[in-house]
Design a protein around this motif. Structure first.
Motif, PDB file in Angstrom:
ATOM      1  N   CYS A 240      -4.519  28.043 -45.989  1.00  0.00           N
ATOM      2  CA  CYS A 240      -3.310  27.827 -45.196  1.00  0.00           C
ATOM      3  C   CYS A 240      -2.413  29.047 -45.333  1.00  0.00           C
ATOM      4  O   CYS A 240      -2.143  29.509 -46.456  1.00  0.00           O
ATOM      5  CB  CYS A 240      -2.561  26.594 -45.685  1.00  0.00           C
ATOM      6  N   TRP A 241      -1.976  29.567 -44.188  1.00  0.00           N
ATOM      7  CA  TRP A 241      -1.025  30.673 -44.191  1.00  0.00           C
ATOM      8  C   TRP A 241       0.365  30.113 -43.990  1.00  0.00           C
ATOM      9  O   TRP A 241       0.609  29.321 -43.071  1.00  0.00           O
ATOM     10  CB  TRP A 241      -1.351  31.662 -43.066  1.00  0.00           C
ATOM     11  N   GLY A 242       1.268  30.513 -44.879  1.00  0.00           N
ATOM     12  CA  GLY A 242       2.621  29.989 -44.778  1.00  0.00           C
ATOM     13  C   GLY A 242       3.540  30.635 -45.790  1.00  0.00           C
ATOM     14  O   GLY A 242       3.312  31.755 -46.253  1.00  0.00           O
ATOM     15  N   GLN A 243       4.598  29.894 -46.141  1.00  0.00           N
ATOM     16  CA  GLN A 243       5.677  30.456 -46.946  1.00  0.00           C
ATOM     17  C   GLN A 243       6.072  29.480 -48.050  1.00  0.00           C
ATOM     18  O   GLN A 243       6.325  28.300 -47.791  1.00  0.00           O
ATOM     19  CB  GLN A 243       6.879  30.752 -46.049  1.00  0.00           C
TER      20      GLN A 243
ATOM     21  N   ALA B 234       2.935  34.464 -30.458  1.00  0.00           N
ATOM     22  CA  ALA B 234       3.214  33.031 -30.342  1.00  0.00           C
ATOM     23  C   ALA B 234       4.094  32.611 -31.501  1.00  0.00           C
ATOM     24  O   ALA B 234       4.164  33.295 -32.539  1.00  0.00           O
ATOM     25  CB  ALA B 234       1.901  32.236 -30.350  1.00  0.00           C
ATOM     26  N   TYR B 235       4.751  31.478 -31.318  1.00  0.00           N
ATOM     27  CA  TYR B 235       5.639  30.940 -32.355  1.00  0.00           C
ATOM     28  C   TYR B 235       5.264  29.486 -32.602  1.00  0.00           C
ATOM     29  O   TYR B 235       4.815  28.785 -31.694  1.00  0.00           O
ATOM     30  CB  TYR B 235       7.105  31.060 -31.932  1.00  0.00           C
ATOM     31  N   GLY B 236       5.443  29.051 -33.838  1.00  0.00           N
ATOM     32  CA  GLY B 236       5.114  27.673 -34.169  1.00  0.00           C
ATOM     33  C   GLY B 236       6.053  27.122 -35.215  1.00  0.00           C
ATOM     34  O   GLY B 236       6.846  27.849 -35.837  1.00  0.00           O
TER      35      GLY B 236
ATOM     36  N   THR C 185       6.940  23.104 -52.545  1.00  0.00           N
ATOM     37  CA  THR C 185       6.660  22.970 -51.115  1.00  0.00           C
ATOM     38  C   THR C 185       6.172  24.292 -50.535  1.00  0.00           C
ATOM     39  O   THR C 185       6.713  25.357 -50.840  1.00  0.00           O
ATOM     40  CB  THR C 185       7.923  22.506 -50.372  1.00  0.00           C
ATOM     41  N   PHE C 186       5.147  24.182 -49.676  1.00  0.00           N
ATOM     42  CA  PHE C 186       4.612  25.339 -48.964  1.00  0.00           C
ATOM     43  C   PHE C 186       4.627  25.009 -47.487  1.00  0.00           C
ATOM     44  O   PHE C 186       4.017  24.035 -47.039  1.00  0.00           O
ATOM     45  CB  PHE C 186       3.185  25.627 -49.435  1.00  0.00           C
ATOM     46  N   ASP C 187       5.350  25.807 -46.714  1.00  0.00           N
ATOM     47  CA  ASP C 187       5.471  25.583 -45.274  1.00  0.00           C
ATOM     48  C   ASP C 187       4.318  26.261 -44.561  1.00  0.00           C
ATOM     49  O   ASP C 187       4.240  27.497 -44.500  1.00  0.00           O
ATOM     50  CB  ASP C 187       6.816  26.113 -44.771  1.00  0.00           C
ATOM     51  N   VAL C 188       3.407  25.467 -44.018  1.00  0.00           N
ATOM     52  CA  VAL C 188       2.146  25.963 -43.455  1.00  0.00           C
ATOM     53  C   VAL C 188       2.290  26.199 -41.956  1.00  0.00           C
ATOM     54  O   VAL C 188       2.677  25.302 -41.206  1.00  0.00           O
ATOM     55  CB  VAL C 188       1.009  24.959 -43.722  1.00  0.00           C
ATOM     56  N   LEU C 189       1.943  27.415 -41.524  1.00  0.00           N
ATOM     57  CA  LEU C 189       1.993  27.733 -40.101  1.00  0.00           C
ATOM     58  C   LEU C 189       0.607  27.815 -39.480  1.00  0.00           C
ATOM     59  O   LEU C 189       0.462  27.625 -38.269  1.00  0.00           O
ATOM     60  CB  LEU C 189       2.743  29.063 -39.896  1.00  0.00           C
TER      61      LEU C 189
ATOM     62  N   ARG D 223       8.847  29.582 -35.581  1.00  0.00           N
ATOM     63  CA  ARG D 223       9.707  29.470 -34.403  1.00  0.00           C
ATOM     64  C   ARG D 223      11.147  29.884 -34.712  1.00  0.00           C
ATOM     65  O   ARG D 223      11.863  30.381 -33.838  1.00  0.00           O
ATOM     66  CB  ARG D 223       9.668  28.035 -33.869  1.00  0.00           C
ATOM     67  N   SER D 224      11.567  29.705 -35.948  1.00  0.00           N
ATOM     68  CA  SER D 224      12.935  30.088 -36.319  1.00  0.00           C
ATOM     69  C   SER D 224      13.174  31.592 -36.206  1.00  0.00           C
ATOM     70  O   SER D 224      14.321  32.044 -36.193  1.00  0.00           O
ATOM     71  CB  SER D 224      13.229  29.635 -37.747  1.00  0.00           C
ATOM     72  N   LEU D 225      12.075  32.371 -36.108  1.00  0.00           N
ATOM     73  CA  LEU D 225      12.191  33.827 -35.986  1.00  0.00           C
ATOM     74  C   LEU D 225      12.088  34.313 -34.551  1.00  0.00           C
ATOM     75  O   LEU D 225      12.124  35.514 -34.302  1.00  0.00           O
ATOM     76  CB  LEU D 225      11.115  34.504 -36.840  1.00  0.00           C
ATOM     77  N   GLU D 226      11.968  33.376 -33.597  1.00  0.00           N
ATOM     78  CA  GLU D 226      11.870  33.778 -32.188  1.00  0.00           C
ATOM     79  C   GLU D 226      13.138  34.532 -31.792  1.00  0.00           C
ATOM     80  O   GLU D 226      14.255  34.070 -32.026  1.00  0.00           O
ATOM     81  CB  GLU D 226      11.673  32.558 -31.293  1.00  0.00           C
TER      82      GLU D 226
END
Length: 275
Positions: free
Chosen positions: A73-76, A27-29, A62-66, A17-20
């Protein structure tokens, strides 16, 4: 503005969502932070155990999961910003904030505060530990076991010489995408050594080649770059690097490496940088 997909949590169908407004997506989450609970968790290019390993999460990172899909899990990765897929089994709900990091090249935790109890690990230099309890020379880490406290350092206490840290990896096997003491690649070696000194460092060689400033007269601690490769100068004529030729972290004369690598697709050195 073009964004590096390696460090941008966005796809055509889904983005953070921070990239909206910054990255187009269907979609954004809001990413949900999770913690790596294995000594080293592969971060892969796709949701498959056979997909290319492009990075690793070390224990406690930490892994931020989207998104969750097919057991992945896909994330960063929060520590270096890399985007990819991590097996859900390698993650757990966000742990308490780390209080310590692993300062030994590698160490074990134990099921009980005794070296005779079942060993867990090994855990690699840079792993993040949230200490929950103490007993004698041992401390209990969240989602792990009992560590000998001498093998940990408090968060905020760092090494002073990143080259000396890198030298501790001498002989460690080469592993594409690796950051752990049991296997790492050229840019992983540079990153791990700098992180141990409290210095942020991106993951890949082309990103690292933007750090520091160019130099012509070489000295200990300078970095030499080829296309897709990086090495650390131990002195003006000798390098340390994790490389696929030796399949290990090795020391060799710079001139020898230039001749050998120059005969490959990587060609001649592209840059010398001082941090």
């Amino acid at each position: 503005m073009s964004r590096d997909p390696r460090n941008t949590l966005a796809r055509p169908d889904l983005a953070a969502r921070s990239l909206e407004g910054l990255a187009a997506a269907g979609a954004y989450g809001d990413p949900a932070p999770m913690t790596a609970v294995v000594p080293a968790a592969p971060l892969r290019a796709g949701p498959d155990a056979d997909a290319e390993q492009v990075d690793q999460l070390l224990f406690g990172e930490t892994f931020d999961v989207l998104e969750e899909t097919g057991g992945f899990c896909w994330g960063q990765a929060r520590r270096d910003g890399y985007v990819g897929f991590v097996a859900k089994a390698d993650l757990a709900p966000l742990a308490p904030a780390p209080t310590h990091r692993v300062s030994a090249l590698r160490t074990y935790a134990f099921k009980d505060p005794s070296i005779k109890s079942r060993a867990l690990g090994p855990y690699s230099l840079g792993g993040l530990i949230a200490v929950e309890a103490r007993e004698g020379r041992f401390v209990k880490g969240a989602n792990s076991g009992w560590f000998v406290e001498d093998h940990l350092s408090p968060i905020g206490v760092f090494e002073a010489d990143f080259v000396a840290v890198a030298e501790r990896y001498l002989g460690a096997p080469y592993l594409w995408g690796g950051r752990e003491s049991l296997g790492l690649d050229c840019s992983g070696l540079v990153q791990q050594a700098l992180l141990a000194c409290g210095r942020a460092c991106p993951r890949d060689t082309d990103q690292q080649a933007l750090m520091g400033r160019p130099v012509e007269t070489l000295a200990r601690g300078d970095l030499v770059f080829w296309r897709g490769h990086v090495a650390i100068l131990l002195d003006s004529a000798t390098i340390l690097h994790a490389n696929a030729h030796h399949m290990a972290t090795a020391i060799e004369p710079l001139a020898q490496a230039i001749t050998r690598i120059g005969a490959t697709s990587s060609g001649q050195p592209t840059a010398y940088r001082r941090l």
